[in-house]
Design a protein around this motif. Sequence first.
Motif, PDB file in Angstrom:
ATOM      1  N   TYR A   2      -6.478   5.581  -5.847  1.00 10.93           N
ATOM      2  CA  TYR A   2      -6.787   6.368  -5.733  1.00 10.93           C
ATOM      3  C   TYR A   2      -6.427   8.173  -5.715  1.00 10.93           C
ATOM      4  O   TYR A   2      -5.249   7.964  -5.960  1.00 10.93           O
ATOM      5  CB  TYR A   2      -6.947   6.054  -3.208  1.00 10.93           C
ATOM      6  N   VAL A   3      -7.079   9.198  -5.640  1.00  7.21           N
ATOM      7  CA  VAL A   3      -6.127  10.235  -5.475  1.00  7.21           C
ATOM      8  C   VAL A   3      -6.778  11.093  -4.190  1.00  7.21           C
ATOM      9  O   VAL A   3      -7.813  11.032  -3.939  1.00  7.21           O
ATOM     10  CB  VAL A   3      -6.059  10.821  -6.650  1.00  7.21           C
ATOM     11  N   PHE A   4      -5.445  11.908  -3.586  1.00  3.69           N
ATOM     12  CA  PHE A   4      -6.177  12.841  -2.351  1.00  3.69           C
ATOM     13  C   PHE A   4      -6.116  14.176  -3.033  1.00  3.69           C
ATOM     14  O   PHE A   4      -5.538  14.791  -3.667  1.00  3.69           O
ATOM     15  CB  PHE A   4      -4.747  13.274  -2.104  1.00  3.69           C
ATOM     16  N   GLN A   5      -7.926  14.440  -2.678  1.00  4.82           N
ATOM     17  CA  GLN A   5      -8.873  15.575  -3.832  1.00  4.82           C
ATOM     18  C   GLN A   5      -9.878  16.493  -2.710  1.00  4.82           C
ATOM     19  O   GLN A   5     -10.347  15.598  -2.399  1.00  4.82           O
ATOM     20  CB  GLN A   5      -8.694  15.278  -5.310  1.00  4.82           C
ATOM     21  N   ASN A   6     -10.124  17.447  -2.527  1.00  7.77           N
ATOM     22  CA  ASN A   6     -10.674  18.134  -1.681  1.00  7.77           C
ATOM     23  C   ASN A   6     -10.707  17.734  -0.489  1.00  7.77           C
ATOM     24  O   ASN A   6     -12.131  17.051  -0.016  1.00  7.77           O
ATOM     25  CB  ASN A   6     -11.848  17.661  -1.871  1.00  7.77           C
TER      26      ASN A   6
ATOM     27  N   VAL B 264       0.994  -1.158   0.188  1.00  7.92           N
ATOM     28  CA  VAL B 264      -0.103   0.066  -0.139  1.00  7.92           C
ATOM     29  C   VAL B 264       1.165   1.013   0.107  1.00  7.92           C
ATOM     30  O   VAL B 264       2.082   1.675   0.892  1.00  7.92           O
ATOM     31  CB  VAL B 264      -0.879   0.069   1.432  1.00  7.92           C
ATOM     32  N   CYS B 265       0.775   2.205  -0.877  1.00  5.99           N
ATOM     33  CA  CYS B 265       1.317   3.510  -1.074  1.00  5.99           C
ATOM     34  C   CYS B 265       1.298   4.776  -0.828  1.00  5.99           C
ATOM     35  O   CYS B 265      -0.163   4.947  -1.505  1.00  5.99           O
ATOM     36  CB  CYS B 265       2.601   3.055  -3.119  1.00  5.99           C
TER      37      CYS B 265
ATOM     38  N   PRO C 125      -6.375  12.193   6.305  1.00  2.00           N
ATOM     39  CA  PRO C 125      -7.099  10.507   6.321  1.00  2.00           C
ATOM     40  C   PRO C 125      -6.197  10.044   5.421  1.00  2.00           C
ATOM     41  O   PRO C 125      -6.170   8.839   5.129  1.00  2.00           O
ATOM     42  CB  PRO C 125      -7.347  11.913   4.791  1.00  2.00           C
ATOM     43  N   PHE C 126      -4.667  10.380   5.148  1.00  2.00           N
ATOM     44  CA  PHE C 126      -4.205   9.543   4.476  1.00  2.00           C
ATOM     45  C   PHE C 126      -3.845   8.898   5.460  1.00  2.00           C
ATOM     46  O   PHE C 126      -3.842   7.218   5.787  1.00  2.00           O
ATOM     47  CB  PHE C 126      -2.658  10.447   4.523  1.00  2.00           C
TER      48      PHE C 126
ATOM     49  N   CYS D 168       3.443  -1.308  -6.580  1.00  2.00           N
ATOM     50  CA  CYS D 168       2.195  -0.568  -5.866  1.00  2.00           C
ATOM     51  C   CYS D 168       0.937  -1.461  -5.996  1.00  2.00           C
ATOM     52  O   CYS D 168       0.589  -1.321  -7.175  1.00  2.00           O
ATOM     53  CB  CYS D 168       1.621   0.354  -5.001  1.00  2.00           C
ATOM     54  N   ASP D 169       0.270  -2.373  -5.070  1.00  2.00           N
ATOM     55  CA  ASP D 169      -1.221  -2.634  -5.357  1.00  2.00           C
ATOM     56  C   ASP D 169      -1.833  -1.975  -5.431  1.00  2.00           C
ATOM     57  O   ASP D 169      -2.989  -2.183  -6.077  1.00  2.00           O
ATOM     58  CB  ASP D 169      -0.682  -4.512  -4.703  1.00  2.00           C
ATOM     59  N   THR D 170      -1.974  -1.136  -4.151  1.00  2.00           N
ATOM     60  CA  THR D 170      -2.821   0.073  -3.462  1.00  2.00           C
ATOM     61  C   THR D 170      -2.231   1.138  -3.872  1.00  2.00           C
ATOM     62  O   THR D 170      -0.842   1.534  -3.214  1.00  2.00           O
ATOM     63  CB  THR D 170      -3.353   0.106  -2.378  1.00  2.00           C
ATOM     64  N   LEU D 171      -2.421   2.981  -4.302  1.00  2.00           N
ATOM     65  CA  LEU D 171      -1.720   3.162  -4.676  1.00  2.00           C
ATOM     66  C   LEU D 171      -2.109   4.845  -4.626  1.00  2.00           C
ATOM     67  O   LEU D 171      -3.709   5.330  -4.948  1.00  2.00           O
ATOM     68  CB  LEU D 171      -0.961   3.842  -6.172  1.00  2.00           C
ATOM     69  N   VAL D 172      -1.941   5.947  -3.839  1.00  2.00           N
ATOM     70  CA  VAL D 172      -2.613   6.883  -3.259  1.00  2.00           C
ATOM     71  C   VAL D 172      -2.074   8.126  -3.685  1.00  2.00           C
ATOM     72  O   VAL D 172      -0.160   8.262  -3.405  1.00  2.00           O
ATOM     73  CB  VAL D 172      -3.476   7.011  -2.116  1.00  2.00           C
TER      74      VAL D 172
END
Length: 479
Positions: free
Chosen positions: A454-458, A332-333, A355-356, A428-432
């Motif tokens: 995924y993306v960090f937004q708002n 998980v990254c 949130p991270f 990465c299996d999961t990427l933010v």
Amino acid sequence: MAPSKDKKSKNKEKLHEKRDESDPGLDIDDTTTTTTTGETTTTHGSNVGDITRQDAIQLGIIAFYDHGGQLGTVHAGRLPDTIAYSSLKNTQPVCLSGITSSFNQNPNKMDYRRDSQMPTSPRVRWMVRLMCVLSVGWLLLWYGLCIGPACRPSMPEEAIQDDRTGRQYLVYDCSSAPCGGWADRLEGITSTYLIALATGRSFHINITYPIDIRGFLQQNEVNWEIDQLKLLNKSTRFYSYMDNRNFCRSLTNIDFDHNHPEDVVRLRMNAIGSYYLNQNTKYKQQLLPFLNKSLASTFSTIHRRLFRFSEELNTRLSAFMNIKLNQGKNLVCVQIRIGSAVEKRSYVSISDLKPFWEFIKTRITQDGDVRIFVATDSEAVVKESLRRFGWRVLTVEGHADHIDKSDRKDVAGGFWKTLTDFYALEMCDTLVLSIWSSFGRLPAFLRGRDDGLYVFQNHQIQRTSLKDIEDEYLQRVVL
């Protein structure tokens, strides 16, 4: 009345004596005789070098002359089932076309029995000479087609540009600041490569600031290293299009060589201009492989053509590969781009980190057997991730610096960390991702799939796709 046995023996002894005087190395098989009747040849005796009908057919036409210029033996058309060859003095091969590996005799001692019943007219001799000439011609043609350059393994078109278009060059140049960060440079390299492909210029990369890139990445399918000797006495000019949207838009209808007539064009930019360049009808045929391709596909294809990891970079990435391939754990990254004071741009604030951490905690709860990797430009973020998740966190040695604006003395260490962080995100299996950061966007393009993205937004983390990331990039950087 048949000759007596003693008389026969005396005749054979005389024959041996005559031949041994000039060539003592030859040995006549006195039990071998050959009788020719019409189209059938019968061979008696066992102590001879025999060749089968199939081998004889493969031989095609075999012609021999003796030293006096007389025709020796010609076998053509219908061949007997077995042709026996034994030693004969004073024969000289003129032309041999076909497979000769079937013969087990010593070639220095191998002669062929003359066929006294074969015609020796000038027409036959002319035919034999013609066949020799044709055989040589076919041999030369075969060499040209199957051994010469035409049959050598071909390199990709891009890899041999330097041979095709040696008079004009296009160089992505980062020999001084500003060039931008690693993602900026890769975006500029991608556009420069496409322009070189469109114009037929020889493509090269020159990154020596703050350190020579060849110690970290090596050329792959395309020979992009510069031979400075080839650039001597050539007109050269440097063009910088950093943060220049107008140049990207101009790619729609640009005649690049008209606007950049120099033999050596050194170019610097930090955007992927394929969206506009693919609309240019002048270069449609040259860019056919990239037409109607997504930004992610274009970048990934070009990157893999250009680069392969150095041995040390492979070693640094082995810890991440070991987790995926050997331990079978999920990786998980999260890419947290804070931004520094010298960048004059803010991506994620320290107050937005909650949130991270919650996202990572949820992943651990759902699947306890996970490892965590935090790619960040902030050492404070690394320390906080270690405090919260301990042994699960993978870290990369080195200082988290912007490679274009670092004031540290350990330039190589900072560059190693930057590249290791960047290429680890691809695994990465999961990427933010942090919104607006190409340092996370480009590894997502190399990763090449939507699942676990995924993306960090708002101020929150939400699912995204490569298409959404591409649209955001075009709107913010290019359009």
